[in-house]
Write a protein that holds these residues in place. Structure first.
Motif, PDB file in Angstrom:
ATOM      1  N   GLY A 289       0.794  -1.225   0.000  1.00 32.61           N
ATOM      2  CA  GLY A 289       0.000   0.000   0.000  1.00 32.61           C
ATOM      3  C   GLY A 289       0.820   1.266   0.000  1.00 32.61           C
ATOM      4  N   PHE A 290       0.613   2.089   1.032  1.00 29.43           N
ATOM      5  CA  PHE A 290       1.254   3.397   1.130  1.00 29.43           C
ATOM      6  C   PHE A 290       2.660   3.336   1.739  1.00 29.43           C
ATOM      7  CE2 PHE A 290      -3.138   5.657   1.708  1.00 29.43           C
ATOM      8  CZ  PHE A 290      -3.526   5.214   0.468  1.00 29.43           C
ATOM      9  N   GLY A 291       3.109   2.162   2.231  1.00 32.01           N
ATOM     10  CA  GLY A 291       4.478   2.070   2.725  1.00 32.01           C
ATOM     11  C   GLY A 291       4.705   1.326   4.016  1.00 32.01           C
ATOM     12  N   ASP A 292       3.641   0.955   4.743  1.00 29.05           N
ATOM     13  CA  ASP A 292       3.854   0.110   5.915  1.00 29.05           C
ATOM     14  C   ASP A 292       4.236  -1.293   5.435  1.00 29.05           C
ATOM     15  OD1 ASP A 292       3.502   1.852   8.080  1.00 29.05           O
ATOM     16  OD2 ASP A 292       1.336   1.541   8.153  1.00 29.05           O
ATOM     17  N   LEU A 293       4.620  -2.160   6.371  1.00 27.23           N
ATOM     18  CA  LEU A 293       5.077  -3.505   6.032  1.00 27.23           C
ATOM     19  C   LEU A 293       4.057  -4.543   6.469  1.00 27.23           C
ATOM     20  CD1 LEU A 293       8.796  -3.159   7.225  1.00 27.23           C
ATOM     21  CD2 LEU A 293       7.841  -2.669   4.952  1.00 27.23           C
ATOM     22  N   GLY A 294       3.785  -5.516   5.602  1.00 30.37           N
ATOM     23  CA  GLY A 294       2.848  -6.592   5.890  1.00 30.37           C
ATOM     24  C   GLY A 294       2.421  -7.273   4.609  1.00 30.37           C
ATOM     25  N   THR A 295       1.634  -8.322   4.756  1.00 28.64           N
ATOM     26  CA  THR A 295       1.143  -9.062   3.593  1.00 28.64           C
ATOM     27  C   THR A 295      -0.356  -9.320   3.744  1.00 28.64           C
ATOM     28  OG1 THR A 295       1.764 -11.141   4.643  1.00 28.64           O
ATOM     29  CG2 THR A 295       3.371 -10.180   3.111  1.00 28.64           C
ATOM     30  N   PRO A 296      -1.165  -8.263   3.868  1.00 24.90           N
ATOM     31  CA  PRO A 296      -2.596  -8.482   4.060  1.00 24.90           C
ATOM     32  C   PRO A 296      -3.210  -9.246   2.883  1.00 24.90           C
ATOM     33  CG  PRO A 296      -2.135  -6.173   3.520  1.00 24.90           C
ATOM     34  CD  PRO A 296      -0.822  -6.850   3.747  1.00 24.90           C
ATOM     35  N   GLY A 297      -3.861 -10.377   3.192  1.00 28.79           N
ATOM     36  CA  GLY A 297      -4.513 -11.183   2.173  1.00 28.79           C
ATOM     37  C   GLY A 297      -3.615 -12.177   1.469  1.00 28.79           C
ATOM     38  N   ALA A 298      -2.381 -12.318   1.943  1.00 28.80           N
ATOM     39  CA  ALA A 298      -1.423 -13.223   1.309  1.00 28.80           C
ATOM     40  C   ALA A 298      -0.573 -13.905   2.379  1.00 28.80           C
ATOM     41  CB  ALA A 298      -0.524 -12.445   0.343  1.00 28.80           C
TER      42      ALA A 298
END
Length: 181
Positions: A154-163
């Motif tokens: 997205g805008f630059g945070d870290l994570g793998t939402p939905g994956a």
């Protein structure tokens, strides 16, 4: 809505938690991810999510999670505002504590899954990155089985939402032990 039917503990697994985004305010950017650990599709409608205090919500609309799939539940479903997260279900009535809190899923009176993260004592306590379960087979209520996400979204945070999660496990297997003979 009627509660989901036939879910057992462990059928759904809380797999990733963004409790403290940096790019957007917590009030619009908190989310958590649920993994379907069954061989069939699961509809989340009717499930209750709560903490150990007063926060809770019930999933009011159908959210189908494919076998081995993920659902992202967040406090804001508008990706242009929430940090660029594609949210499958927008909730209200629950806030994720930045340091310590609980996320508990119930099907009627049956507890399906629970994570009780701490203030960085055993769980990661990142800012601007999600806490991610290092392996879906590991107990998600043990802090050593979680790590900090490393992929930007997205805008630059870290994570793998939905994956699938991307973090590197950190734990006893990674420690160097000096042995004296």
């Amino acid at each position: 809505p009627a509660a989901a039917v036939g879910l057992n503990p462990g059928d759904l697994v809380i797999n990733e938690i963004m409790q403290n985004p940096s790019i957007v305010a917590d009030s619009v950017g908190e989310w958590f991810e649920i993994y379907n650990n069954t061989a069939g599709s699961v509809d989340l409608v009717g499930l209750t999510v709560s903490d150990n205090d007063v926060d809770s919500f019930t999933v009011e609309t159908s959210v189908i999670v494919a076998p081995g799939g993920f659902a992202v539940l967040g406090n804001n479903a508008e990706s242009g505002i929430n940090g660029g997260v594609n949210v499958d279900y927008e909730y209200s009535g629950m806030f994720l504590g930045n340091s310590a809190d609980e996320v508990v899923i119930f099907d009627g009176g049956v507890e399906i899954d629970r994570v009780e993260y701490d203030n960085g004592v055993t769980f990661p306590d990142p800012n601007g990155a999600s806490m991610a379960l290092d392996d879906i087979a590991n107990d998600n209520n043990v802090g050593a089985n979680w790590c900090t996400a490393t992929t930007e979204f997205g805008f630059g945070d870290l994570g793998t939402p939905g994956a699938a999660n991307d973090c590197i496990p950190v734990g006893p297997a990674d420690l160097v032990i000096n042995e004296f003979v």
